[in-house]
Enzyme design. Structure first.
Site, PDB file in Angstrom:
ATOM      1  N   THR A  23       0.840  -1.205   0.000  1.00 32.80           N
ATOM      2  CA  THR A  23       0.000   0.000   0.000  1.00 32.80           C
ATOM      3  C   THR A  23       0.873   1.252   0.000  1.00 32.80           C
ATOM      4  OG1 THR A  23      -1.400   1.318   1.472  1.00 32.80           O
ATOM      5  CG2 THR A  23      -0.120  -0.372   2.521  1.00 32.80           C
ATOM      6  N   TYR A  54      -1.339   0.010  10.582  1.00 29.61           N
ATOM      7  CA  TYR A  54      -1.639  -0.694   9.320  1.00 29.61           C
ATOM      8  C   TYR A  54      -0.436  -0.591   8.370  1.00 29.61           C
ATOM      9  CZ  TYR A  54      -3.521  -1.324   4.605  1.00 29.61           C
ATOM     10  OH  TYR A  54      -3.708  -1.727   3.298  1.00 29.61           O
TER      11      TYR A  54
END
Ligand code: NAD
Length: 321
Positions: free
Chosen positions: A114, A138
């Protein structure tokens, strides 16, 4: 050649499964259905299991020649409130997957990374050599897995592609699969929902950013373009190519206001909205420099914002209309 798609009953994994099949690969799905849906796996063989169930995972891996790893928890805000959940699934679960791959002789891994690994970038568009300094658990969990892949490449000859997605959006043109997160946090489905009677008004977080219209800018990439990049990355590795880390975006940013305008044009309805304060940790602009992916894979995102919004709208109408 069989590809194991872990997290294949989720949004992006279910699109990758279809694109793999269109390219002639056999596909086996593996998913614990924690956030995925059996309906998105329709037409494919699905093994229901967790990545930590290593016996079951090993059996699936022994039937496969490569693995795509989509399985993760993926809510930034939740990761701040409950980091343990994220480290358990994305790090401990990720390592269970990686070690099972090694033990069963799988040597090709495609990983869903990501743009959150970059944190708040000093420069936009973001190139792959920008410092990786995630600002939430995350992003940290995803960076950990990237680092593990890098170490396993050096030590054990495992070949990987870390694909750093920007904002995945849209739906497969056939209508077989699309986005169904619960809760939904992504702008495009929320804006489409706010154009319907059932949906809540759209919360716009901040109208005073240093951007042309004051709202945040993001790089929205059609999920089918993203899935096609996975197939190219797999072919690169299977052809003997070395491990790679690539940004997957369009290289074009769109503001929240531009997305709302596109949604209103495509639905023909107004988007009900409320302008609120900025959300902590949201950078004003996140846009990929996608040139390395084009150079290495010969891949480029083809679909426009209008195609993203119209396929997402068709999916929403078909499923919740
Ligand atoms: N959606 C985006 O814009 C975006 C952006 C960047 C990165 N990503 C990454 O892409 C991947 C897929 O995202 P998505 O939007 O399709 O999410 P998703 O929640 O729809 O899909 C994830 C799938 O993995 C499964 N899963 C989760 N933990 C598992 C486990 N322990 N064992 C087996 N299966 C498990 C879930 O049931 C689900 O089907 C994630 O790794 C996410 O971090 C997504």
């Amino acid at each position: 050649m069989t590809v194991l798609v872990v997290g294949g009953a989720g949004y992006i994994g279910s699109h990758a499964a279809r694109v793999l099949r269109r390219h002639g690969f056999d596909v086996l799905l593996y998913d614990n259905l924690s956030t995925g849906h059996a309906a998105l796996a329709k037409g494919f063989e699905l093994v229901v299991g967790d990545v930590t169930e290593t016996g079951k995972l090993a059996d699936a891996m022994k039937r496969s020649q490569a693995v795509m790893h989509f399985a993760a928890h993926a809510y930034v805000g939740e990761s701040v409130k409950d980091p343990r959940k994220y480290f358990r699934n994305n790090v401990e679960g990720g390592l269970a997957l990686l070690n099972t791959a090694l033990e069963t002789g799988l040597r090709h891994v495609i990983f869903s990374s990501t743009c959150a690994v970059y944190g708040i970038p000093a420069q936009v568009p973001i190139g792959e050599d920008a410092p990786r300094q995630p600002v939430n658990p995350y992003g940290v969990s995803k960076l950990f897995f990237e680092r593990a892949l890098e170490a396993y490449d050096v030590a054990y000859g495992l070949r990987f592609a870390s694909l750093r997605y920007f904002n995945a959006a849209g739906a497969d043109e056939t209508g077989e699969t699309g986005e169904c997160h619960d809760p939904e946090t992504h702008l495009i489905p929320l804006a489409l929902g706010a154009a319907t009677e059932q949906g809540a008004p759209l919360q716009v977080f901040g109208g005073d950013y240093p951007t042309a219209d004051g709202t945040c800018i993001r790089d929205y990439i059609h999920v089918t373009d993203l899935a096609e990049a996975h197939v190219k990355a797999l072919e690169h590795l299977l052809g003997g190519g070395s491990s790679i880390a690539l940004n997957l975006g369009t290289g074009r940013g769109h503001s929240v206001k531009e997305v709302i305008t596109a949604v209103e044009a495509i639905t023909g309805r107004p988007v009900r909205k409320q302008l609120g304060p900025r959300r902590a940790g949201d950078p004003p602009a996140l846009v990929a420099d996608p040139r390395r992916a084009e150079g290495v894979l010969g891949w480029k995102a083809k679909r426009s914002l209008a195609e993203i919004v119209s396929t997402a709208w068709q999916w929403l109408q078909r499923n919740h209309g």
